[in-house]
Motif scaffolding. Structure first.
Motif, PDB file in Angstrom:
ATOM      1  N   LEU A  45      38.067  35.784  37.718  1.00  0.00           N
ATOM      2  CA  LEU A  45      37.346  36.866  37.500  1.00  0.00           C
ATOM      3  C   LEU A  45      38.770  37.723  38.460  1.00  0.00           C
ATOM      4  CD1 LEU A  45      35.845  38.838  37.114  1.00  0.00           C
ATOM      5  CD2 LEU A  45      34.179  38.621  38.273  1.00  0.00           C
ATOM      6  N   GLU A  46      38.856  37.319  39.253  1.00  0.00           N
ATOM      7  CA  GLU A  46      40.116  38.635  39.733  1.00  0.00           C
ATOM      8  C   GLU A  46      41.707  38.524  39.126  1.00  0.00           C
ATOM      9  OE1 GLU A  46      42.687  38.614  43.999  1.00  0.00           O
ATOM     10  OE2 GLU A  46      40.824  37.086  44.700  1.00  0.00           O
ATOM     11  N   THR A  47      41.678  37.464  38.377  1.00  0.00           N
ATOM     12  CA  THR A  47      42.647  37.441  37.798  1.00  0.00           C
ATOM     13  C   THR A  47      42.746  38.115  36.353  1.00  0.00           C
ATOM     14  OG1 THR A  47      43.096  35.069  38.618  1.00  0.00           O
ATOM     15  CG2 THR A  47      44.622  35.629  36.728  1.00  0.00           C
ATOM     16  N   GLU A  48      41.556  38.054  36.089  1.00  0.00           N
ATOM     17  CA  GLU A  48      40.868  38.926  34.891  1.00  0.00           C
ATOM     18  C   GLU A  48      41.316  40.349  35.222  1.00  0.00           C
ATOM     19  OE1 GLU A  48      40.802  37.983  32.039  1.00  0.00           O
ATOM     20  OE2 GLU A  48      39.612  35.889  31.835  1.00  0.00           O
ATOM     21  N   LEU A  49      40.564  40.543  36.220  1.00  0.00           N
ATOM     22  CA  LEU A  49      40.915  42.205  36.652  1.00  0.00           C
ATOM     23  C   LEU A  49      42.457  41.908  36.978  1.00  0.00           C
ATOM     24  CD1 LEU A  49      38.017  41.685  38.853  1.00  0.00           C
ATOM     25  CD2 LEU A  49      37.610  43.335  37.195  1.00  0.00           C
ATOM     26  N   ASN A  50      42.898  41.792  37.281  1.00  0.00           N
ATOM     27  CA  ASN A  50      44.815  41.905  37.767  1.00  0.00           C
ATOM     28  C   ASN A  50      45.144  42.881  35.938  1.00  0.00           C
ATOM     29  OD1 ASN A  50      44.612  41.260  40.431  1.00  0.00           O
ATOM     30  ND2 ASN A  50      45.280  39.896  40.359  1.00  0.00           N
ATOM     31  N   SER A  51      44.624  41.582  35.697  1.00  0.00           N
ATOM     32  CA  SER A  51      45.047  42.142  34.258  1.00  0.00           C
ATOM     33  C   SER A  51      44.793  43.147  32.930  1.00  0.00           C
ATOM     34  CB  SER A  51      44.883  40.727  33.371  1.00  0.00           C
ATOM     35  OG  SER A  51      45.217  40.573  31.495  1.00  0.00           O
ATOM     36  N   ILE A  52      43.823  43.409  33.365  1.00  0.00           N
ATOM     37  CA  ILE A  52      42.696  44.185  32.803  1.00  0.00           C
ATOM     38  C   ILE A  52      43.297  46.086  33.502  1.00  0.00           C
ATOM     39  CG2 ILE A  52      41.022  46.200  32.279  1.00  0.00           C
ATOM     40  CD1 ILE A  52      39.632  43.326  31.810  1.00  0.00           C
ATOM     41  N   SER A  83      29.824  37.845  41.707  1.00  0.00           N
ATOM     42  CA  SER A  83      30.234  38.470  40.990  1.00  0.00           C
ATOM     43  C   SER A  83      30.889  39.270  41.339  1.00  0.00           C
ATOM     44  CB  SER A  83      29.828  38.048  39.479  1.00  0.00           C
ATOM     45  OG  SER A  83      29.041  39.748  39.489  1.00  0.00           O
ATOM     46  N   VAL A  84      29.489  40.289  41.463  1.00  0.00           N
ATOM     47  CA  VAL A  84      29.252  41.755  42.155  1.00  0.00           C
ATOM     48  C   VAL A  84      30.330  42.024  43.708  1.00  0.00           C
ATOM     49  CG1 VAL A  84      28.352  43.700  43.412  1.00  0.00           C
ATOM     50  CG2 VAL A  84      27.101  41.591  41.630  1.00  0.00           C
ATOM     51  N   ALA A  85      30.246  41.122  44.368  1.00  0.00           N
ATOM     52  CA  ALA A  85      31.185  40.908  45.182  1.00  0.00           C
ATOM     53  C   ALA A  85      32.909  41.355  45.116  1.00  0.00           C
ATOM     54  CB  ALA A  85      31.083  39.665  46.733  1.00  0.00           C
ATOM     55  N   ALA A  88      33.969  43.684  43.761  1.00  0.00           N
ATOM     56  CA  ALA A  88      33.416  45.213  45.013  1.00  0.00           C
ATOM     57  C   ALA A  88      35.163  44.585  45.605  1.00  0.00           C
ATOM     58  CB  ALA A  88      32.266  44.609  45.996  1.00  0.00           C
ATOM     59  N   LYS A  89      35.945  43.561  46.043  1.00  0.00           N
ATOM     60  CA  LYS A  89      36.697  43.758  47.407  1.00  0.00           C
ATOM     61  C   LYS A  89      37.745  44.011  46.373  1.00  0.00           C
ATOM     62  CE  LYS A  89      38.404  39.583  49.491  1.00  0.00           C
ATOM     63  NZ  LYS A  89      38.470  38.352  49.911  1.00  0.00           N
ATOM     64  N   TRP A  90      37.503  43.577  44.887  1.00  0.00           N
ATOM     65  CA  TRP A  90      39.497  43.845  44.213  1.00  0.00           C
ATOM     66  C   TRP A  90      39.247  45.191  43.649  1.00  0.00           C
ATOM     67  CZ3 TRP A  90      40.702  46.656  39.725  1.00  0.00           C
ATOM     68  CH2 TRP A  90      42.264  46.602  39.317  1.00  0.00           C
ATOM     69  N   SER A  91      38.288  46.265  44.074  1.00  0.00           N
ATOM     70  CA  SER A  91      38.149  47.936  43.943  1.00  0.00           C
ATOM     71  C   SER A  91      38.950  48.376  44.898  1.00  0.00           C
ATOM     72  CB  SER A  91      36.706  48.290  43.898  1.00  0.00           C
ATOM     73  OG  SER A  91      36.451  47.652  41.987  1.00  0.00           O
ATOM     74  N   PHE A  92      38.242  47.871  46.172  1.00  0.00           N
ATOM     75  CA  PHE A  92      38.295  48.625  47.595  1.00  0.00           C
ATOM     76  C   PHE A  92      40.101  47.958  47.252  1.00  0.00           C
ATOM     77  CE2 PHE A  92      38.681  48.224  51.870  1.00  0.00           C
ATOM     78  CZ  PHE A  92      38.183  48.863  52.078  1.00  0.00           C
ATOM     79  N   ALA A  93      40.356  46.622  47.382  1.00  0.00           N
ATOM     80  CA  ALA A  93      41.779  46.220  47.299  1.00  0.00           C
ATOM     81  C   ALA A  93      43.323  47.444  46.169  1.00  0.00           C
ATOM     82  CB  ALA A  93      41.609  44.764  47.135  1.00  0.00           C
ATOM     83  N   ASN A  94      41.967  47.498  45.416  1.00  0.00           N
ATOM     84  CA  ASN A  94      43.169  48.360  44.677  1.00  0.00           C
ATOM     85  C   ASN A  94      43.288  49.033  44.355  1.00  0.00           C
ATOM     86  OD1 ASN A  94      45.195  45.864  42.725  1.00  0.00           O
ATOM     87  ND2 ASN A  94      42.353  45.000  43.484  1.00  0.00           N
ATOM     88  N   ASP A  95      42.313  50.006  44.915  1.00  0.00           N
ATOM     89  CA  ASP A  95      41.863  51.963  45.584  1.00  0.00           C
ATOM     90  C   ASP A  95      41.885  51.697  43.764  1.00  0.00           C
ATOM     91  OD1 ASP A  95      41.892  54.274  46.334  1.00  0.00           O
ATOM     92  OD2 ASP A  95      44.003  54.731  45.250  1.00  0.00           O
ATOM     93  N   ASN A 142      33.246  46.861  49.710  1.00  0.00           N
ATOM     94  CA  ASN A 142      33.916  48.142  49.470  1.00  0.00           C
ATOM     95  C   ASN A 142      32.952  49.326  49.785  1.00  0.00           C
ATOM     96  OD1 ASN A 142      34.860  50.327  48.275  1.00  0.00           O
ATOM     97  ND2 ASN A 142      34.723  49.190  45.949  1.00  0.00           N
ATOM     98  N   PRO A 143      33.171  50.141  50.898  1.00  0.00           N
ATOM     99  CA  PRO A 143      32.762  50.717  51.286  1.00  0.00           C
ATOM    100  C   PRO A 143      31.979  52.268  50.320  1.00  0.00           C
ATOM    101  CG  PRO A 143      34.037  50.122  52.758  1.00  0.00           C
ATOM    102  CD  PRO A 143      34.264  49.040  51.935  1.00  0.00           C
ATOM    103  N   ASN A 144      33.280  52.294  50.008  1.00  0.00           N
ATOM    104  CA  ASN A 144      33.825  53.604  48.806  1.00  0.00           C
ATOM    105  C   ASN A 144      32.908  53.610  47.076  1.00  0.00           C
ATOM    106  OD1 ASN A 144      35.421  54.162  51.271  1.00  0.00           O
ATOM    107  ND2 ASN A 144      37.077  53.670  49.860  1.00  0.00           N
ATOM    108  N   ALA A 145      31.879  52.055  47.341  1.00  0.00           N
ATOM    109  CA  ALA A 145      31.290  52.058  46.289  1.00  0.00           C
ATOM    110  C   ALA A 145      30.213  53.243  46.305  1.00  0.00           C
ATOM    111  CB  ALA A 145      31.389  50.581  46.143  1.00  0.00           C
TER     112      ALA A 145
END
Length: 283
Positions: A45-52, A83-85, A88-95, A142-145
């Protein structure tokens, strides 16, 4: 141009967002379903998110088959929680802005007044339990979610109560519908619009928000409204939940208070009957 990733794009809400994407052309849209982005494959999942590499994620994906979830705990746990975790984690790390869609089923249904975002959660089925776990993981990672709890979703897309009732009312002379579960329906097109109102608002306020249409009704009253708007001749009778046992228990009362989302983002919440009529006119 900001890129929006929509997960669960073949579902009711994802489909309505795809309709709206034709209006919100200031964004680049990426619509994914299981085939394009398998949320069950947690390792990739993380790799896919990095790609998109999106700047906004709207997570519409979930294991929403409430009765099936009782016997499919692992699938519910992966889709609704684990998957939500990661998202959320990827979103927070990547602004990346993250909007996650949740449910009224995080409540036990024992309230007597409309539930605010701070009301006590206490899910009574696997779907609700895994969705609540997803909410907690989302806010922890992700406290900003932004989390949007919704209820009784229907649309001109997919399978739902409105479509099923409309079909059955044309096939049968009479129907029994549960009359002791109280809440409010949500037209997925209205929820999609609410999400876009939030995304185009100049003030991002993280946290949990409720959204459903205005009105306080039972499923029986919902069926009566469908009958009236569809001009069906079927006889509708109200029955207690005890007369219609299901594998998963349902909350008896899960009406959501929408004050917060209205005040924070200026979201307009249409009356359930106005939206129901709009949806039923779509062929």
């Amino acid at each position: 141009m900001k890129k929006i990733l929509v997960t669960g794009s073949k579902g009711q809400l994802g489909s309505e967002l795809e309709v709206l994407s034709k209006i919100y052309t200031q964004f680049q849209w990426v619509f994914t379903d299981r085939e394009e982005l398998d949320l069950c494959n947690l390792e990739k999942l993380e790799t896919e998110l990095n790609s998109i590499n999106p700047q906004i994620i709207i997570n519409c994906a979930a294991h929403t088959a409430v009765d099936k979830a009782e016997s499919e705990f692992e699938l519910s746990e992966v889709l609704n929680h684990q998957s939500v975790a990661i998202l959320a984690k990827w979103s927070f790390a990547n602004d990346c802005k993250f909007i996650h869609v949740s449910t009224d089923y995080v409540f036990d249904g024992t309230a007597a007044t409309a539930l605010t975002e701070t009301a006590q959660t206490n899910p009574i089925n696997v779907y609700g339990q895994t969705k609540l776990a997803g909410e907690k993981a989302c806010l922890q990672e992700n406290p900003n979610a932004i989390i949007i709890r919704t209820s009784w979703v229907y649309s001109s897309f997919g399978n739902n109560f409105v479509k099923t009732m409309s079909r059955l009312m044309q096939e049968r002379d009479s129907l029994n519908v549960v009359n002791d579960q109280i809440g409010s329906p949500t037209y997925a097109a209205d929820l999609a619009q609410a999400i876009m109102t939030i995304l185009t608002h100049n003030n991002w306020q993280a946290g949990i928000y409720n959204f459903s249409n205005e009105g306080e009704i039972s499923w029986y009253e919902f069926a009566l409204a469908i009958k009236e708007l569809g001009s069906f001749n079927c006889e509708i009778s109200g029955i207690p939940s005890s007369a219609y046992p299901t594998p998963a228990k349902r909350p008896q009362y899960s009406l959501l208070d929408k004050t917060k989302i209205k005040n924070t983002f200026g979201v307009v919440v249409p009356d359930y009957k106005v939206s129901l009529e709009k949806c039923m006119k779509i062929k």
